[in-house]
Structure formats: structure tokens, C-alpha cells
Design a protein around this motif. Structure first.
Motif, PDB file in Angstrom:
ATOM      1  N   GLN A   1      50.524  40.249  32.531  1.00 54.56           N
ATOM      2  CA  GLN A   1      51.844  40.072  33.138  1.00 54.56           C
ATOM      3  C   GLN A   1      51.738  39.905  34.653  1.00 54.56           C
ATOM      4  O   GLN A   1      52.428  39.073  35.240  1.00 54.56           O
ATOM      5  CB  GLN A   1      52.773  41.236  32.804  1.00 54.56           C
ATOM      6  CG  GLN A   1      54.200  41.021  33.261  1.00 54.56           C
ATOM      7  CD  GLN A   1      54.816  39.770  32.667  1.00 54.56           C
ATOM      8  OE1 GLN A   1      54.885  39.635  31.445  1.00 54.56           O
ATOM      9  NE2 GLN A   1      55.255  38.837  33.498  1.00 54.56           N
TER      10      GLN A   1
ATOM     11  N   PRO B   1      52.120  51.231  27.260  1.00 55.56           N
ATOM     12  CA  PRO B   1      51.787  49.835  27.593  1.00 55.56           C
ATOM     13  C   PRO B   1      50.278  49.700  27.796  1.00 55.56           C
ATOM     14  O   PRO B   1      49.649  50.537  28.434  1.00 55.56           O
ATOM     15  CB  PRO B   1      52.527  49.572  28.902  1.00 55.56           C
ATOM     16  CG  PRO B   1      53.553  50.631  28.998  1.00 55.56           C
ATOM     17  CD  PRO B   1      53.035  51.810  28.225  1.00 55.56           C
ATOM     18  N   ARG B   2      49.714  48.662  27.225  1.00 47.84           N
ATOM     19  CA  ARG B   2      48.278  48.433  27.340  1.00 47.84           C
ATOM     20  C   ARG B   2      47.949  47.881  28.723  1.00 47.84           C
ATOM     21  O   ARG B   2      48.638  46.980  29.224  1.00 47.84           O
ATOM     22  CB  ARG B   2      47.805  47.441  26.283  1.00 47.84           C
ATOM     23  CG  ARG B   2      48.075  47.837  24.853  1.00 47.84           C
ATOM     24  CD  ARG B   2      47.019  48.800  24.382  1.00 47.84           C
ATOM     25  NE  ARG B   2      47.289  49.229  23.026  1.00 47.84           N
ATOM     26  CZ  ARG B   2      46.363  49.285  22.088  1.00 47.84           C
ATOM     27  NH1 ARG B   2      45.128  48.928  22.350  1.00 47.84           N
ATOM     28  NH2 ARG B   2      46.656  49.732  20.890  1.00 47.84           N
TER      29      ARG B   2
ATOM     30  N   GLU C   1      47.902  44.171  28.770  1.00 47.07           N
ATOM     31  CA  GLU C   1      49.233  43.550  28.862  1.00 47.07           C
ATOM     32  C   GLU C   1      49.723  43.547  30.303  1.00 47.07           C
ATOM     33  O   GLU C   1      50.305  42.558  30.772  1.00 47.07           O
ATOM     34  CB  GLU C   1      50.241  44.319  28.014  1.00 47.07           C
ATOM     35  CG  GLU C   1      50.062  44.190  26.533  1.00 47.07           C
ATOM     36  CD  GLU C   1      51.050  45.053  25.769  1.00 47.07           C
ATOM     37  OE1 GLU C   1      51.819  44.479  24.987  1.00 47.07           O
ATOM     38  OE2 GLU C   1      51.050  46.288  25.971  1.00 47.07           O
TER      39      GLU C   1
ATOM     40  N   CYS D   1      39.399  46.506  30.927  1.00 48.30           N
ATOM     41  CA  CYS D   1      40.076  45.331  30.401  1.00 48.30           C
ATOM     42  C   CYS D   1      39.217  44.095  30.646  1.00 48.30           C
ATOM     43  O   CYS D   1      38.523  44.005  31.645  1.00 48.30           O
ATOM     44  CB  CYS D   1      41.420  45.138  31.066  1.00 48.30           C
ATOM     45  SG  CYS D   1      42.591  46.442  30.684  1.00 48.30           S
TER      46      CYS D   1
ATOM     47  N   THR E   1      45.129  41.176  25.752  1.00 46.89           N
ATOM     48  CA  THR E   1      46.343  41.988  25.914  1.00 46.89           C
ATOM     49  C   THR E   1      46.251  43.327  25.189  1.00 46.89           C
ATOM     50  O   THR E   1      47.086  44.196  25.400  1.00 46.89           O
ATOM     51  CB  THR E   1      47.585  41.232  25.409  1.00 46.89           C
ATOM     52  OG1 THR E   1      47.398  40.906  24.032  1.00 46.89           O
ATOM     53  CG2 THR E   1      47.824  39.976  26.230  1.00 46.89           C
ATOM     54  N   THR E   2      45.249  43.492  24.340  1.00 43.62           N
ATOM     55  CA  THR E   2      45.102  44.761  23.628  1.00 43.62           C
ATOM     56  C   THR E   2      44.141  45.703  24.339  1.00 43.62           C
ATOM     57  O   THR E   2      43.963  46.844  23.906  1.00 43.62           O
ATOM     58  CB  THR E   2      44.627  44.526  22.176  1.00 43.62           C
ATOM     59  OG1 THR E   2      43.431  43.766  22.194  1.00 43.62           O
ATOM     60  CG2 THR E   2      45.696  43.804  21.374  1.00 43.62           C
TER      61      THR E   2
ATOM     62  N   PRO F   1      47.095  34.596  27.141  1.00 46.91           N
ATOM     63  CA  PRO F   1      46.952  35.967  26.634  1.00 46.91           C
ATOM     64  C   PRO F   1      46.411  35.919  25.207  1.00 46.91           C
ATOM     65  O   PRO F   1      46.873  35.113  24.398  1.00 46.91           O
ATOM     66  CB  PRO F   1      48.383  36.509  26.657  1.00 46.91           C
ATOM     67  CG  PRO F   1      49.141  35.594  27.562  1.00 46.91           C
ATOM     68  CD  PRO F   1      48.479  34.256  27.434  1.00 46.91           C
TER      69      PRO F   1
END
Length: 130
Positions: free
Chosen positions: A32, A24-25, A28, A61, A11-12, A50
Motif C-alpha cells: 500500500q 494487518p500484514r 500489505e 517481507c 502481501t501475506t 501485489p
């Protein structure tokens, strides 16, 4: 808990230097998007976990697909647009015996995203003298 694979999503994650610290990353957003799609499924393809930092920032990512007794796969260069394909990959992975899903069995968007694979953990045996 059912015998489903787990999709660990960082998530980071964010591509280096692309976002302000308070934006917002992308990791993340990916997590989501996967959560939303899984919630809409009658039979989930995987569990979502997560996590904070998978230490693969240069390929952000990043996600990991794992299941007991199977190879684990580290997948990178993902965006929220990969959410449905990650779930399709998790479904194929879950159906495989050892976790091996050949490139031809993965969605086309994931053909070049495998960073590494990690062997299944071997059982730990206690010394008979203990």
C-alpha cells in the motif's frame, strides 16, 4: 503496457510469530505504501504487482523486481519504511541494461537486502519440425 520493471510485493508476508492472524500484514502495508507513492508520481518508476506468498518467509517481507530480458532480484527484510527506496531501486533497475544495479547504486537501506538474483528467461524456440 509500457516497458517498465514490475515490483512484485508479497502481501501475506509477516515476520514469524510477530502478529496476530487478524492484524494487518506488513506485506500489505508495504504494498500500500508503494502504491500510494507510485500514484503520486508523474512518471511511474515501475508497475506494482501485489502477490500472495513469495515463499521467502524467513526473510519477510519480500519483493521481487523483474523486467523482460533482465535479471530478477529477490529483496527481503523489508518494511513499509522501504517503500520510497524500493521505488528508487526500481528506477535505477529500469534504467540499467541487464537489470544489474550494484550495491553502490541502490539506496543504503537496501545494501544488505538482496536474497538472490535470477537470470532472465531464455527465449523458447519451437522445434523446426513442428
Amino acid at each position: 503496457m509500457s516497458d517498465l520493471p514490475t515490483l512484485h510485493i508479497c502481501t501475506t508476508c509477516r515476520p514469524a510469530g510477530e502478529l496476530a492472524d487478524d492484524a494487518p500484514r506488513p506485506g500489505e502495508l508495504l504494498a500500500q505504501a508503494v502504491a500510494d507513492l507510485l500514484a503520486a508520481e508523474a512518471d511511474a518508476a515501475c508497475h506494482l504487482n501485489p502477490v500472495v506468498c513469495l515463499a521467502s518467509c524467513e526473510r519477510a517481507c519480500t519483493a521481487v523486481l523483474s523486467q523482460a530480458g533482465k535479471w530478477s532480484y529477490i529483496v527481503g527484510e523489508l518494511t513499509a519504511d522501504h517503500a520510497a527506496d524500493l521505488i528508487a531501486y526500481a528506477r535505477a533497475y529500469g534504467a540499467s541494461g541487464a537489470g544489474i544495479v550494484l550495491r553502490s547504486g541502490r539506496p543504503a537501506s537496501l545494501h544488505h537486502n538482496i536474497i538472490a538474483r535470477v537470470p532472465a528467461l531464455a527465449p523458447v524456440f519451437k522445434d523446426a519440425a513442428q
